[in-house]
Write an enzyme that holds these catalytic residues in place. Structure first.
Site, mmCIF file in Angstrom:
data_model
loop_
_atom_site.group_PDB
_atom_site.id
_atom_site.type_symbol
_atom_site.label_atom_id
_atom_site.label_comp_id
_atom_site.label_asym_id
_atom_site.label_seq_id
_atom_site.Cartn_x
_atom_site.Cartn_y
_atom_site.Cartn_z
ATOM 1 N N ASP A 34 53.045 22.771 38.524
ATOM 2 C CA ASP A 34 51.319 22.361 38.723
ATOM 3 C C ASP A 34 50.436 23.295 38.315
ATOM 4 O O ASP A 34 49.475 22.834 37.557
ATOM 5 C CB ASP A 34 51.502 21.983 39.933
ATOM 6 C CG ASP A 34 51.253 23.799 41.055
ATOM 7 O OD1 ASP A 34 51.677 24.192 40.674
ATOM 8 O OD2 ASP A 34 51.444 23.147 42.324
ATOM 9 N N SER A 35 51.310 24.054 37.242
ATOM 10 C CA SER A 35 49.766 25.118 36.415
ATOM 11 C C SER A 35 49.498 23.952 35.182
ATOM 12 O O SER A 35 49.082 24.331 34.948
ATOM 13 C CB SER A 35 51.287 25.380 35.710
ATOM 14 O OG SER A 35 52.468 26.026 35.051
ATOM 15 N N ASP A 73 57.007 19.940 40.191
ATOM 16 C CA ASP A 73 56.574 20.763 41.629
ATOM 17 C C ASP A 73 55.735 19.581 42.297
ATOM 18 O O ASP A 73 55.755 18.767 42.213
ATOM 19 C CB ASP A 73 55.372 21.699 40.965
ATOM 20 C CG ASP A 73 55.816 22.863 41.108
ATOM 21 O OD1 ASP A 73 56.637 23.341 41.160
ATOM 22 O OD2 ASP A 73 54.711 24.175 40.119
ATOM 23 N N LYS A 102 60.712 21.152 43.342
ATOM 24 C CA LYS A 102 60.050 22.662 43.315
ATOM 25 C C LYS A 102 59.157 22.539 44.927
ATOM 26 O O LYS A 102 57.543 22.161 44.894
ATOM 27 C CB LYS A 102 59.988 23.633 42.423
ATOM 28 C CG LYS A 102 58.715 24.883 42.998
ATOM 29 C CD LYS A 102 59.264 25.643 41.410
ATOM 30 C CE LYS A 102 58.440 25.866 40.466
ATOM 31 N NZ LYS A 102 56.664 26.000 41.683
ATOM 32 N N GLU A 104 56.412 25.943 47.523
ATOM 33 C CA GLU A 104 56.369 26.523 47.486
ATOM 34 C C GLU A 104 56.418 27.484 49.302
ATOM 35 O O GLU A 104 55.581 27.007 49.942
ATOM 36 C CB GLU A 104 54.976 26.940 47.155
ATOM 37 C CG GLU A 104 54.881 26.718 45.617
ATOM 38 C CD GLU A 104 52.979 27.172 44.342
ATOM 39 O OE1 GLU A 104 52.039 27.627 46.246
ATOM 40 O OE2 GLU A 104 53.011 26.645 43.339
ATOM 41 N N GLU A 172 57.854 34.707 41.907
ATOM 42 C CA GLU A 172 56.460 34.773 41.070
ATOM 43 C C GLU A 172 55.981 36.341 41.556
ATOM 44 O O GLU A 172 55.882 36.559 43.214
ATOM 45 C CB GLU A 172 55.892 33.996 41.282
ATOM 46 C CG GLU A 172 54.435 33.957 40.375
ATOM 47 C CD GLU A 172 53.944 33.136 40.257
ATOM 48 O OE1 GLU A 172 54.575 31.650 40.223
ATOM 49 O OE2 GLU A 172 52.846 32.933 39.652
HETATM 50 O O1 KIV Z 1 53.794 26.264 38.421
HETATM 51 C C1 KIV Z 1 54.128 26.584 36.873
HETATM 52 O O2 KIV Z 1 54.099 26.509 36.259
HETATM 53 C C2 KIV Z 1 55.795 27.475 38.210
HETATM 54 C C3 KIV Z 1 55.841 28.777 37.352
HETATM 55 C C4 KIV Z 1 54.917 29.848 37.025
HETATM 56 C C5 KIV Z 1 56.892 29.172 38.389
HETATM 57 O O3 KIV Z 1 55.353 26.979 39.654
#
Ligand code: KIV
Length: 255
Positions: A34-35, A73, A102, A104, A172
């Site tokens: 989600d970056s 994510d 993924k 968090e 992270e």
């Molecule tokens: O959203 C993302 O790119 C991430 C990485 C920084 C691990 O969660």
């Protein structure tokens, strides 16, 4: 790979063109992070990213991959309860083509969600430490686990996500020594980003490692395009440096 001591290479991707580049370079795991809210959409955090955005970007990355494991994510608040986690996981896998999702943190409902997804054959990558969706709780993008009490809590969280069924854990923004301690404490692979060289693998945000993210590059990242003449060469160098242990170097870590 953890058992054999072979380092795992993860890199983010947000579209098919770059997915092809990751696949050609032999990246093990492509992460649709989600970056994308920050490096593709131009937001200041990952919080405005929606599940529809994630499903769309996951589906276009999936078209560029064949052998590479695709992880997507769960965006902000898609993890608010187990029912929403299952719905988001089903969409990211069913519509998006992800093979793993993924999540968090390690709050009680997240542990329940990891277990619920896992028993429904949706493997889960956990994400601990400086979890970007908690930016307001942390008061900024701050290194986590510096104090012994906080470090101890993160070790317990890593053991808890493993017990809940997580297949991998991203660590992270934590001190190098804590990255090593967690990697030794659990049997599933750890993938570090700003967590030192002792993790079982490494992940970077694609735009950071190509040096095209505006502003100051994060300390834990490196511009792999500098001095090279193509994106393909930059990604190949990243793969080689993670596999050999040349990246991350001590200056990319936190004490
Ligand atoms: O959203 C993302 O790119 C991430 C990485 C920084 C691990 O969660």
């Amino acid at each position: 790979m953890k058992a054999e001591g072979r380092r795992i290479v993860m890199l983010t991707a947000y579209d098919a063109s770059f997915a092809w580049q990751l696949e050609a370079a032999g990246v093990d795991v492509a992460l649709v992070g989600d970056s994308l809210g920050m490096v593709v959409q131009g937001h200041r955090s990952t919080l405005p990213v929606t599940l529809d955005h994630m499903v769309y970007h996951t589906s276009i990355v999936a078209r560029g991959l064949n052998a590479t494991l695709l992880v997507a994510d769960l965006p902000f608040m898609a993890d608010r309860d187990v029912a929403h986690m299952l719905e988001a996981g089903a969409r990211l896998v069913g519509e998006g083509g992800a093979a793993m999702v993924k999540v968090e943190g390690a709050a009680p409902h997240i542990l329940d969600g990891i277990q619920a997804l896992t028993v429904r054959a949706i493997p889960v990558c956990a994400h601990l430490g400086l979890t970007p969706q908690s930016v307001h709780k942390f008061g900024g993008f701050r290194i986590q686990g510096r104090e012994e009490e906080a470090a101890e809590r993160l070790v317990k969280e890593a053991l808890a996500v493993e017990a809940a069924g997580a297949a991998i854990v991203v660590l992270e923004g934590i001190p190098t020594a804590l990255g090593e301690r967690i990697t030794q404490a659990i049997s599933i692979p750890t993938i570090g980003i700003g967590a030192g060289p002792h993790c079982d693998g490494q992940v970077l945000v694609l735009h950071d490692m190509l040096g095209i993210t505006p502003g100051k590059r994060p300390k834990f990242s490196k511009d792999f395009l500098a001095g090279r003449d193509s994106v393909a060469a930059a990604i190949a160098a990243y793969v080689q440096d993670v596999r050999s242990g040349a990246f991350p170097a001590p200056e990319h870590g936190f004490n």
